[in-house]
Design an enzyme around this catalytic site. Structure first.
Site, PDB file in Angstrom:
ATOM      1  N   ILE A  47      33.541  35.654  47.886  1.00 24.94           N
ATOM      2  CA  ILE A  47      32.544  36.043  47.068  1.00 24.94           C
ATOM      3  C   ILE A  47      33.062  37.428  47.172  1.00 24.94           C
ATOM      4  O   ILE A  47      32.574  38.001  47.731  1.00 24.94           O
ATOM      5  CB  ILE A  47      31.537  35.349  47.607  1.00 24.94           C
ATOM      6  CG1 ILE A  47      31.911  33.771  48.207  1.00 24.94           C
ATOM      7  CG2 ILE A  47      30.698  35.506  47.069  1.00 24.94           C
ATOM      8  CD1 ILE A  47      30.455  33.636  48.480  1.00 24.94           C
ATOM      9  N   GLU A  48      33.511  37.600  45.799  1.00 25.99           N
ATOM     10  CA  GLU A  48      33.225  39.113  45.863  1.00 25.99           C
ATOM     11  C   GLU A  48      32.162  40.354  45.455  1.00 25.99           C
ATOM     12  O   GLU A  48      31.080  39.259  45.011  1.00 25.99           O
ATOM     13  CB  GLU A  48      33.995  40.177  44.679  1.00 25.99           C
ATOM     14  CG  GLU A  48      35.923  38.885  45.383  1.00 25.99           C
ATOM     15  CD  GLU A  48      36.783  40.061  44.191  1.00 25.99           C
ATOM     16  OE1 GLU A  48      36.519  39.751  43.381  1.00 25.99           O
ATOM     17  OE2 GLU A  48      37.632  40.266  44.339  1.00 25.99           O
ATOM     18  N   ALA A  50      30.234  43.901  43.309  1.00 28.15           N
ATOM     19  CA  ALA A  50      30.086  45.045  43.198  1.00 28.15           C
ATOM     20  C   ALA A  50      30.430  45.980  43.575  1.00 28.15           C
ATOM     21  O   ALA A  50      30.905  47.147  43.622  1.00 28.15           O
ATOM     22  CB  ALA A  50      29.237  45.134  42.147  1.00 28.15           C
ATOM     23  N   GLU A  59      37.962  32.244  54.641  1.00 28.52           N
ATOM     24  CA  GLU A  59      37.081  31.766  55.365  1.00 28.52           C
ATOM     25  C   GLU A  59      35.723  31.990  56.240  1.00 28.52           C
ATOM     26  O   GLU A  59      35.575  31.205  56.629  1.00 28.52           O
ATOM     27  CB  GLU A  59      38.038  32.435  56.338  1.00 28.52           C
ATOM     28  CG  GLU A  59      40.080  32.369  56.344  1.00 28.52           C
ATOM     29  CD  GLU A  59      40.262  33.576  55.682  1.00 28.52           C
ATOM     30  OE1 GLU A  59      39.905  33.773  54.283  1.00 28.52           O
ATOM     31  OE2 GLU A  59      41.432  34.072  55.645  1.00 28.52           O
TER      32      GLU A  59
HETATM   33 ZN    ZN Z   1      38.412  37.931  55.630  1.00 25.50          ZN
END
Ligand code: ZN
Length: 140
Positions: A47-48, A50, A59
């Site tokens: 989950i990126e 900004a 993980e």
């Molecule tokens: Zn990691």
């Protein structure tokens, strides 16, 4: 190596979990599938954010989902990553932070599986990927 769980099933769950990733910046999607001592599988994607430092790995997403559902003992985790919409071309090894989080909850014999496909994967122990790790026993 004879494992006491269905490795291929866990790898397939990790490959599937790549679809849950939120990666608008890198477009590198990772899926993880965590097998609990109870025999359940928790999936997670990366989950990126900004603000890049707020990004969470697949993980840890899977592990934190399980821990927040009161699961505490894990047998194995499978991980697969690659560019969005493409099959993995390399094994996606867990980062250092994720290895440390695994150390907190890994049961005896915990296995880490890095996969390119359901039939192409490598299996490691946590000790192989995190030798001399820091754990709860270190602060007792
Ligand atoms: Zn990691």
């Amino acid at each position: 190596m004879k494992l006491e769980f269905d490795t291929e099933k866990l790898v397939k769950a990790a490959l599937e979990a790549r679809q849950m990733a939120y990666t608008p910046y890198s477009h590198y999607t990772v899926g993880a599938a965590l097998l609990t001592a109870e025999g359940e599988i928790f999936q997670g994607g990366n989950i990126e954010n900004a603000s890049y430092g707020a990004t969470n790995c697949a993980e840890r997403t899977a592990i934190f989902k399980a821990v927040s559902e009161s699961r505490r003992r894990f047998l194995a985790i499978a991980v697969a990553g690659g560019m969005e919409g493409q099959e993995p071309v390399d094994y996606a090894y867990p980062c250092g932070i994720c290895r440390q989080v695994m150390k907190e909850f890994a049961g005896e014999g915990f296995r880490i599986i890095v996969a390119k496909s359901a039939s192409d994967y490598q299996v490691y122990t946590l000790e192989e990927l995190l030798p001399h790790g820091f754990g709860g026993e270190s602060i007792q």
